[in-house]
Design a protein around this motif. Sequence first.
Motif, PDB file in Angstrom:
ATOM      1  N   THR A  65       0.800  -1.200  -0.157  1.00  0.00           N
ATOM      2  CA  THR A  65      -0.079   0.001  -0.177  1.00  0.00           C
ATOM      3  C   THR A  65       1.018   1.213  -0.250  1.00  0.00           C
ATOM      4  OG1 THR A  65      -0.042  -0.260   2.433  1.00  0.00           O
ATOM      5  CG2 THR A  65      -1.976  -1.081   1.238  1.00  0.00           C
ATOM      6  N   SER A  70       4.559   4.339  -4.611  1.00  0.00           N
ATOM      7  CA  SER A  70       4.057   5.846  -5.023  1.00  0.00           C
ATOM      8  C   SER A  70       3.270   5.439  -6.363  1.00  0.00           C
ATOM      9  CB  SER A  70       5.548   6.352  -5.348  1.00  0.00           C
ATOM     10  OG  SER A  70       6.096   5.608  -6.284  1.00  0.00           O
ATOM     11  N   GLN A  71       2.623   6.645  -6.560  1.00  0.00           N
ATOM     12  CA  GLN A  71       1.911   6.459  -7.791  1.00  0.00           C
ATOM     13  C   GLN A  71       2.795   6.195  -8.930  1.00  0.00           C
ATOM     14  OE1 GLN A  71      -1.349   6.737  -8.234  1.00  0.00           O
ATOM     15  NE2 GLN A  71      -1.796   6.807  -6.159  1.00  0.00           N
ATOM     16  N   GLU A  72       3.799   6.848  -9.209  1.00  0.00           N
ATOM     17  CA  GLU A  72       4.739   6.635 -10.263  1.00  0.00           C
ATOM     18  C   GLU A  72       5.220   5.036 -10.339  1.00  0.00           C
ATOM     19  OE1 GLU A  72       8.185   9.133 -10.123  1.00  0.00           O
ATOM     20  OE2 GLU A  72       9.041   8.229 -12.100  1.00  0.00           O
ATOM     21  N   HIS A  73       5.721   4.627  -9.044  1.00  0.00           N
ATOM     22  CA  HIS A  73       6.119   3.068  -9.183  1.00  0.00           C
ATOM     23  C   HIS A  73       5.082   2.126  -9.528  1.00  0.00           C
ATOM     24  CE1 HIS A  73       8.694   0.033  -6.875  1.00  0.00           C
ATOM     25  NE2 HIS A  73       8.551  -0.416  -8.060  1.00  0.00           N
ATOM     26  N   ARG A  74       3.808   2.426  -8.835  1.00  0.00           N
ATOM     27  CA  ARG A  74       2.698   1.710  -9.186  1.00  0.00           C
ATOM     28  C   ARG A  74       2.338   1.555 -10.503  1.00  0.00           C
ATOM     29  NH1 ARG A  74      -1.488  -0.518  -6.232  1.00  0.00           N
ATOM     30  NH2 ARG A  74      -0.668   0.100  -4.410  1.00  0.00           N
ATOM     31  N   ALA A  75       2.290   2.867 -11.468  1.00  0.00           N
ATOM     32  CA  ALA A  75       2.190   2.921 -12.700  1.00  0.00           C
ATOM     33  C   ALA A  75       3.010   2.267 -13.610  1.00  0.00           C
ATOM     34  CB  ALA A  75       2.191   4.359 -13.212  1.00  0.00           C
ATOM     35  N   GLU A  86       2.282  -1.577 -13.223  1.00  0.00           N
ATOM     36  CA  GLU A  86       0.983  -2.083 -13.682  1.00  0.00           C
ATOM     37  C   GLU A  86       1.137  -2.075 -15.351  1.00  0.00           C
ATOM     38  OE1 GLU A  86      -2.396   0.048 -10.916  1.00  0.00           O
ATOM     39  OE2 GLU A  86      -1.700   1.208 -12.839  1.00  0.00           O
TER      40      GLU A  86
END
Lengths: 151, 192
Positions: free
Chosen positions: A113, A116-121, A124
């Motif tokens: 959880t 970071s948004q960047e890492h998650r993107a 994905e």
Amino acid sequence: MEDRLAELPQIEPSPELWGRIQGQLRKDELPARRSLTPWLIAASVLAFGFSALFYLNVDVNQATESNFAESSEVVDGISPQLIESMTEPLPTLTEAALIHRLVSLESQLLYDTELSQEHRATLERRLEQTRPAVEFVLTNANAQSQARAWY
Amino acid sequence: MARLRDLIVAPTLVAALQRNDPAAQEQLYRMTSKAVYTLAYRILGSVEAAEDATQETFIDAFRKVKTLQKPESFVPWLLRIAANHCNQMLRSPWYKRRVETQTSTSDQVECSGVTEDTIVAEKVLAAFPPEVRIVLWLYCVEGYTHQEIARLLSKSTSYSKSVIHRAREQFDKLTPSNPMDAAFVAQNGVSK
């Protein structure tokens, strides 16, 4: 009867007997040497026991750390080795490695959880690249057996 | 012949023994070894067994003399140690085996100045089984009571009394005037 038995002469023991007694008495005067052997044996057993315990303890710790590292790769995918493998180009990966990457990516996206948004993107995007490749290899029977074995 | 019980050991010598003084140990051995060895030999009837029993008696005495409370009771105490060792020896399997395989009833020991009567008495004593000899010697020579013998051998006092009674009958039959009987007994043994 008493008188006649009492008249029997005394008998002299052999001259060597006193030497034998002295020899046995001298042995008694060396208690330290006599008791040294059991102490040495006890010390050796203790030393061996501590060495074995120390070795086993280190071994167990190493094994635990190793298992933890392996499980962490699969569950949350945060180990450096896994991140490294995720950056490898898909064609170089084996079928099992592809499945591994798929599961790791899904797990990390699901359970981590703090991404970071960047890492998650990024993850994905890699997942979207990996999934078709996995679907492709799973159509191959050999790859399917490998996948089952891996799971 | 001096009995072991008749010997006198000075309290100063006992005190020196309690200090583990080697000179005192040798002095005691010179004073008492003949009596201890004679007792062991008369009971066991074997030079080797008697020497072993004597050796163990003195070793035990030197080791345990520190525990002796009354110096004046040293000689009875030494006698008790010797009698105990002889009794233990009699019970040991190797001694029993040796007695079974012995061709003669006793080793022959040369003694100077002995009369014919003495030789006969010696042969008669040697012809008795060792279990009888220990009772005979302790009762007749060392002055043990039936109670003391019973305690030592873990038997009843009536056992000691009956052994003495039967041995006396057999002993008296073998008078000095009839040495041939003694020789016969010496060769063929005497029943218990």
